[in-house]
Design a protein around this motif. Structure first.
Motif, short mmCIF file in Angstrom:
data_model
loop_
_atom_site.label_atom_id
_atom_site.label_comp_id
_atom_site.label_asym_id
_atom_site.label_seq_id
_atom_site.Cartn_x
_atom_site.Cartn_y
_atom_site.Cartn_z
N ALA A 46 0.87 -1.18 -0.04
CA ALA A 46 0.05 -0.12 -0.01
C ALA A 46 0.94 1.15 -0.08
CB ALA A 46 -0.76 0.17 1.18
N GLY A 47 0.36 2.03 -0.83
CA GLY A 47 1.10 3.25 -0.79
C GLY A 47 0.59 4.45 0.18
N ASP A 48 1.36 5.70 0.01
CA ASP A 48 0.62 6.75 1.09
C ASP A 48 -0.76 7.11 0.88
OD1 ASP A 48 3.04 6.62 2.42
OD2 ASP A 48 4.05 8.22 1.16
N ASP A 49 -1.16 6.78 -0.40
CA ASP A 49 -2.39 7.38 -0.90
C ASP A 49 -3.51 6.45 -0.61
OD1 ASP A 49 -1.40 5.84 -2.76
OD2 ASP A 49 -2.46 6.62 -4.43
N VAL A 50 -3.19 5.13 0.00
CA VAL A 50 -4.19 4.21 0.47
C VAL A 50 -4.29 4.21 1.72
CG1 VAL A 50 -4.84 1.69 0.20
CG2 VAL A 50 -3.49 2.75 -1.80
N PRO A 51 -5.56 4.48 2.17
CA PRO A 51 -5.80 4.60 3.57
C PRO A 51 -6.04 3.27 4.19
CG PRO A 51 -7.85 5.09 2.49
CD PRO A 51 -6.88 5.05 1.42
N PRO A 52 -5.41 2.77 5.64
CA PRO A 52 -5.80 1.61 5.91
C PRO A 52 -7.15 1.22 6.18
CG PRO A 52 -4.61 2.95 7.46
CD PRO A 52 -4.94 3.86 6.36
N THR A 53 -7.71 0.00 5.99
CA THR A 53 -9.01 -0.43 6.16
C THR A 53 -9.15 -1.83 6.62
OG1 THR A 53 -9.01 -1.42 4.08
CG2 THR A 53 -9.72 0.80 3.99
N SER A 54 -10.16 -2.11 7.20
CA SER A 54 -10.43 -3.42 7.92
C SER A 54 -10.95 -4.30 6.87
CB SER A 54 -11.14 -3.37 9.21
OG SER A 54 -12.65 -2.84 8.85
N HIS A 55 -11.53 -3.98 5.71
CA HIS A 55 -12.60 -4.78 4.88
C HIS A 55 -12.14 -4.04 3.55
CE1 HIS A 55 -14.64 -5.23 8.63
NE2 HIS A 55 -15.16 -6.60 8.01
N ALA A 56 -12.21 -4.87 2.53
CA ALA A 56 -11.98 -4.46 1.21
C ALA A 56 -12.88 -3.61 0.43
CB ALA A 56 -11.77 -5.79 0.16
N ILE A 57 -14.13 -3.81 0.97
CA ILE A 57 -14.98 -2.88 0.56
C ILE A 57 -15.95 -2.24 1.71
CG2 ILE A 57 -15.91 -4.38 -1.82
CD1 ILE A 57 -17.97 -5.60 -0.25
N PRO A 58 -16.62 -1.22 1.48
CA PRO A 58 -17.13 -0.34 2.49
C PRO A 58 -18.29 -1.11 3.07
CG PRO A 58 -17.09 0.99 0.64
CD PRO A 58 -16.58 -0.13 0.39
N LEU A 59 -18.54 -1.31 4.26
CA LEU A 59 -19.77 -1.91 4.90
C LEU A 59 -20.86 -1.04 5.00
CD1 LEU A 59 -17.90 -4.18 7.52
CD2 LEU A 59 -18.62 -4.76 5.28
N THR A 60 -22.21 -1.48 5.01
CA THR A 60 -23.42 -0.66 5.40
C THR A 60 -24.36 -1.54 6.18
OG1 THR A 60 -24.59 -1.73 3.22
CG2 THR A 60 -23.42 0.31 2.91
N ASN A 61 -24.75 -0.49 7.08
CA ASN A 61 -25.82 -1.19 8.02
C ASN A 61 -26.78 -1.59 7.41
OD1 ASN A 61 -27.36 -1.66 10.32
ND2 ASN A 61 -27.36 0.20 11.06
N VAL A 62 -27.16 -3.08 7.39
CA VAL A 62 -28.31 -3.90 7.12
C VAL A 62 -29.30 -4.21 7.91
CG1 VAL A 62 -26.86 -4.99 5.41
CG2 VAL A 62 -27.27 -6.02 7.57
N PHE A 63 -29.55 -3.45 9.05
CA PHE A 63 -30.39 -3.85 9.95
C PHE A 63 -31.96 -2.97 9.44
CE2 PHE A 63 -26.55 -4.07 12.78
CZ PHE A 63 -26.93 -5.56 12.95
N ARG A 64 -33.03 -3.67 10.10
CA ARG A 64 -34.31 -2.61 9.74
C ARG A 64 -34.54 -1.76 10.85
NH1 ARG A 64 -37.47 -4.83 13.24
NH2 ARG A 64 -37.26 -7.11 14.06
N GLU A 65 -35.33 -0.73 10.58
CA GLU A 65 -35.76 -0.08 11.35
C GLU A 65 -36.39 -0.35 12.83
OE1 GLU A 65 -35.21 3.42 11.71
OE2 GLU A 65 -33.90 3.12 9.93
N ASP A 66 -36.34 -0.06 14.01
CA ASP A 66 -37.08 -0.66 15.09
C ASP A 66 -38.55 -0.23 14.91
OD1 ASP A 66 -34.74 -2.12 16.16
OD2 ASP A 66 -34.36 -0.69 17.38
N VAL A 67 -39.50 -1.06 14.98
CA VAL A 67 -40.77 -0.47 14.84
C VAL A 67 -41.41 -1.07 16.03
CG1 VAL A 67 -42.84 -0.64 13.57
CG2 VAL A 67 -40.67 -0.28 12.33
N VAL A 68 -42.21 -0.43 16.80
CA VAL A 68 -43.06 -1.01 18.07
C VAL A 68 -44.40 -1.52 17.34
CG1 VAL A 68 -44.07 -0.38 20.30
CG2 VAL A 68 -42.01 0.83 19.56
#
Length: 99
Positions: A46-68
């Motif tokens: 990795a060069g200086d222009d590549v930020p360190p990451t924990s995953h190869a692709i970005p993660l998104t929240n896949v949880f549904r909304e809390d509904v009472v």
């Protein structure tokens, strides 16, 4: 290239409380050197222009909304129970007669 000596392997084995024979020390030292070299090679990828990451692709929240929503009434919850006592599930005792 990072090298690990036979004496360093023996020291690490002592710290880990692993009893290694002389043949095992002679066998492991070059193997551990190869492992260290492989790990060290990652720093050059990795060069200086590549930020360190924990995953190869970005993660998104896949949880549904809390509904009472309304819950079950006691009668609905107990409707399929084989035995009911005082609006509770009635189960056989698994301990002795002590309370």
């Amino acid at each position: 290239m990072p090298e690990i000596s036979r004496e360093e392997v023996a020291h690490l084995a002592t710290l880990a409380r692993i009893d290694l024979s002389d043949a095992e020390l002679d066998h492991l030292a070059p193997q551990l050197s190869v492992i260290l070299e492989s790990v060290a090679s990652i720093t050059g990828v990795a060069g200086d222009d590549v930020p360190p990451t924990s995953h190869a692709i970005p993660l998104t929240n896949v949880f549904r909304e809390d509904v009472v929503v309304p819950g079950l009434t006691a009668e609905e919850a107990l409707s399929g129970a084989p035995a009911v006592e005082d609006q509770r599930f009635s189960v056989p005792r698994i301990l002795g007669e002590e309370a």
